[in-house]
Design a protein around this motif. Structure first.
Motif, mmCIF file in Angstrom:
data_model
loop_
_atom_site.group_PDB
_atom_site.id
_atom_site.type_symbol
_atom_site.label_atom_id
_atom_site.label_comp_id
_atom_site.label_asym_id
_atom_site.label_seq_id
_atom_site.Cartn_x
_atom_site.Cartn_y
_atom_site.Cartn_z
ATOM 1 N N CYS A 67 0.832 -1.215 0.000
ATOM 2 C CA CYS A 67 0.000 0.000 0.000
ATOM 3 C C CYS A 67 0.862 1.259 0.000
ATOM 4 O O CYS A 67 0.567 2.215 -0.727
ATOM 5 C CB CYS A 67 -0.942 0.000 1.197
ATOM 6 S SG CYS A 67 -2.269 -1.222 1.042
ATOM 7 N N ASN A 68 1.922 1.274 0.800
ATOM 8 C CA ASN A 68 2.800 2.442 0.849
ATOM 9 C C ASN A 68 3.502 2.672 -0.490
ATOM 10 O O ASN A 68 3.682 3.820 -0.911
ATOM 11 C CB ASN A 68 3.838 2.293 1.963
ATOM 12 C CG ASN A 68 3.226 2.445 3.333
ATOM 13 O OD1 ASN A 68 2.171 3.057 3.495
ATOM 14 N ND2 ASN A 68 3.870 1.870 4.331
ATOM 15 N N THR A 69 3.882 1.604 -1.164
ATOM 16 C CA THR A 69 4.544 1.722 -2.462
ATOM 17 C C THR A 69 3.562 2.255 -3.501
ATOM 18 O O THR A 69 3.894 3.156 -4.278
ATOM 19 C CB THR A 69 5.140 0.368 -2.898
ATOM 20 O OG1 THR A 69 6.046 -0.086 -1.878
ATOM 21 C CG2 THR A 69 5.886 0.485 -4.214
ATOM 22 N N VAL A 70 2.356 1.729 -3.517
ATOM 23 C CA VAL A 70 1.335 2.198 -4.462
ATOM 24 C C VAL A 70 0.991 3.661 -4.173
ATOM 25 O O VAL A 70 0.822 4.463 -5.099
ATOM 26 C CB VAL A 70 0.088 1.288 -4.434
ATOM 27 C CG1 VAL A 70 -1.056 1.884 -5.244
ATOM 28 C CG2 VAL A 70 0.439 -0.102 -4.953
ATOM 29 N N LYS A 71 0.918 4.039 -2.907
ATOM 30 C CA LYS A 71 0.650 5.445 -2.551
ATOM 31 C C LYS A 71 1.754 6.357 -3.068
ATOM 32 O O LYS A 71 1.490 7.461 -3.549
ATOM 33 C CB LYS A 71 0.508 5.601 -1.037
ATOM 34 C CG LYS A 71 -0.815 5.125 -0.508
ATOM 35 C CD LYS A 71 -0.882 5.260 1.009
ATOM 36 C CE LYS A 71 -2.147 4.633 1.539
ATOM 37 N NZ LYS A 71 -2.194 4.611 3.009
ATOM 38 N N ALA A 72 3.008 5.910 -2.968
ATOM 39 C CA ALA A 72 4.129 6.710 -3.465
ATOM 40 C C ALA A 72 4.037 6.877 -4.985
ATOM 41 O O ALA A 72 4.289 7.967 -5.515
ATOM 42 C CB ALA A 72 5.461 6.062 -3.075
ATOM 43 N N ILE A 73 3.666 5.813 -5.687
ATOM 44 C CA ILE A 73 3.494 5.902 -7.138
ATOM 45 C C ILE A 73 2.379 6.891 -7.469
ATOM 46 O O ILE A 73 2.528 7.733 -8.361
ATOM 47 C CB ILE A 73 3.210 4.509 -7.745
ATOM 48 C CG1 ILE A 73 4.462 3.626 -7.633
ATOM 49 C CG2 ILE A 73 2.746 4.623 -9.200
ATOM 50 C CD1 ILE A 73 4.237 2.162 -7.964
ATOM 51 N N LYS A 74 1.288 6.814 -6.749
ATOM 52 C CA LYS A 74 0.157 7.742 -6.959
ATOM 53 C C LYS A 74 0.603 9.185 -6.719
ATOM 54 O O LYS A 74 0.230 10.091 -7.472
ATOM 55 C CB LYS A 74 -0.997 7.367 -6.027
ATOM 56 C CG LYS A 74 -2.182 8.300 -6.061
ATOM 57 C CD LYS A 74 -3.009 8.137 -7.289
ATOM 58 C CE LYS A 74 -4.328 8.886 -7.142
ATOM 59 N NZ LYS A 74 -4.817 9.363 -8.403
ATOM 60 N N GLU A 75 1.417 9.387 -5.708
ATOM 61 C CA GLU A 75 1.911 10.731 -5.408
ATOM 62 C C GLU A 75 2.790 11.256 -6.544
ATOM 63 O O GLU A 75 2.680 12.419 -6.935
ATOM 64 C CB GLU A 75 2.686 10.716 -4.086
ATOM 65 C CG GLU A 75 2.925 12.078 -3.507
ATOM 66 C CD GLU A 75 3.524 12.021 -2.111
ATOM 67 O OE1 GLU A 75 4.076 13.057 -1.699
ATOM 68 O OE2 GLU A 75 3.463 10.974 -1.449
ATOM 69 N N ILE A 76 3.625 10.395 -7.089
ATOM 70 C CA ILE A 76 4.453 10.790 -8.241
ATOM 71 C C ILE A 76 3.558 11.159 -9.418
ATOM 72 O O ILE A 76 3.773 12.173 -10.080
ATOM 73 C CB ILE A 76 5.446 9.671 -8.630
ATOM 74 C CG1 ILE A 76 6.511 9.493 -7.538
ATOM 75 C CG2 ILE A 76 6.113 9.971 -9.980
ATOM 76 C CD1 ILE A 76 7.374 8.246 -7.706
ATOM 77 N N LEU A 77 2.552 10.333 -9.688
ATOM 78 C CA LEU A 77 1.618 10.609 -10.787
ATOM 79 C C LEU A 77 0.893 11.933 -10.563
ATOM 80 O O LEU A 77 0.749 12.744 -11.487
ATOM 81 C CB LEU A 77 0.600 9.473 -10.929
ATOM 82 C CG LEU A 77 1.122 8.106 -11.349
ATOM 83 C CD1 LEU A 77 0.003 7.070 -11.296
ATOM 84 C CD2 LEU A 77 1.769 8.143 -12.715
ATOM 85 N N ASP A 78 0.421 12.159 -9.344
ATOM 86 C CA ASP A 78 -0.331 13.372 -9.031
ATOM 87 C C ASP A 78 0.535 14.630 -9.132
ATOM 88 O O ASP A 78 0.073 15.665 -9.615
ATOM 89 C CB ASP A 78 -0.956 13.291 -7.637
ATOM 90 C CG ASP A 78 -2.122 12.318 -7.562
ATOM 91 O OD1 ASP A 78 -2.612 11.876 -8.631
ATOM 92 O OD2 ASP A 78 -2.525 11.974 -6.429
ATOM 93 N N LEU A 79 1.781 14.540 -8.687
ATOM 94 C CA LEU A 79 2.664 15.709 -8.709
ATOM 95 C C LEU A 79 3.149 16.047 -10.115
ATOM 96 O O LEU A 79 3.667 17.140 -10.335
ATOM 97 C CB LEU A 79 3.864 15.498 -7.778
ATOM 98 C CG LEU A 79 3.566 15.556 -6.290
ATOM 99 C CD1 LEU A 79 4.789 15.161 -5.480
ATOM 100 C CD2 LEU A 79 3.085 16.953 -5.903
ATOM 101 N N SER A 80 3.005 15.113 -11.013
ATOM 102 C CA SER A 80 3.465 15.360 -12.387
ATOM 103 C C SER A 80 2.330 15.137 -13.387
ATOM 104 O O SER A 80 2.530 14.548 -14.445
ATOM 105 C CB SER A 80 4.679 14.495 -12.701
ATOM 106 O OG SER A 80 4.460 13.152 -12.349
ATOM 107 N N ILE A 103 10.863 1.920 -6.055
ATOM 108 C CA ILE A 103 10.307 2.687 -4.938
ATOM 109 C C ILE A 103 10.313 1.857 -3.656
ATOM 110 O O ILE A 103 10.676 2.348 -2.584
ATOM 111 C CB ILE A 103 8.897 3.202 -5.277
ATOM 112 C CG1 ILE A 103 9.016 4.290 -6.341
ATOM 113 C CG2 ILE A 103 8.177 3.725 -4.043
ATOM 114 C CD1 ILE A 103 7.712 4.759 -6.905
ATOM 115 N N ALA A 104 9.927 0.599 -3.752
ATOM 116 C CA ALA A 104 9.930 -0.267 -2.570
ATOM 117 C C ALA A 104 11.335 -0.386 -1.994
ATOM 118 O O ALA A 104 11.534 -0.261 -0.773
ATOM 119 C CB ALA A 104 9.369 -1.646 -2.915
#
Length: 183
Positions: A67-80, A103-104
């Protein structure tokens, strides 16, 4: 994961979903978190999850890390969002696996990866170079280190994207891109 990241990202076509390739992909990501990089046969995947149906000691830890890894990916997508990384080659399963793995591993090494827009920009620029057909026609001696890494990444996807060695190569390179160590 697919709903959370949105927009059919990573891409699994309808026919593959009927064959449960989306479930298989998540299974491989979970096993990556628990066992590290490996090449998984269908038989091994079936056995691994059959074994975990009875007792899965690392379940909570692996689910939390997933979940933390997927959240980080989502954050990267959202910020860019202006770059729209979900439309780049990251939508491909092999490239998504590489990003997820990088990321993991970075989170494990740094305890908490700081996500910035620059990460998305670096990933986007790198993936553009990976897809550059001119790069593949140049002499390796004439390439910069950055270009060599892009070519090595491309070859690791093209020649055997599920092999453990090529997965490790792609994750290593993607970690360097995220860190900003290769330019």
């Amino acid at each position: 994961m697919f709903d959370y990241l949105g927009g059919n990202f990573p891409t699994i076509d309808r026919r593959s979903k009927k064959q449960m390739k989306d479930v298989e992909m998540v299974a491989q990501l979970l096993l990556f978190l628990e066992e590290g990089v490996r090449a998984y046969s269908q038989e091994y995947l079936d056995k691994a999850f059959s074994d975990r149906d009875i007792s899965w000691d690392a379940k909570e830890e692996v689910e939390k890390e997933f979940c933390n890894t997927v959240k980080a990916i989502k954050e990267i997508l959202d910020l860019s969002q202006d770059i729209n990384l979900s439309k780049t080659r990251l939508k491909n399963q092999a490239d998504f696996y590489s990003l997820f793995g990088a990321i993991a591993e970075l989170n494990r090494e740094n305890e908490k990866l700081t996500i910035t827009r620059d990460i998305g920009v670096r990933i986007n620029n790198f993936l553009k170079l990976v897809g550059d057909t001119e790069l593949k026609n140049q002499s390796k001696d004439s390439l910069t280190d950055y270009q060599r890494n892009a070519l090595e990444y491309y070859e690791a996807v093209k020649f055997s994207f599920t092999d453990a060695g090529t997965r490790k190569t792609r994750i290593r390179i993607m970690k360097s891109v995220i860190r900003g160590n290769i330019n």
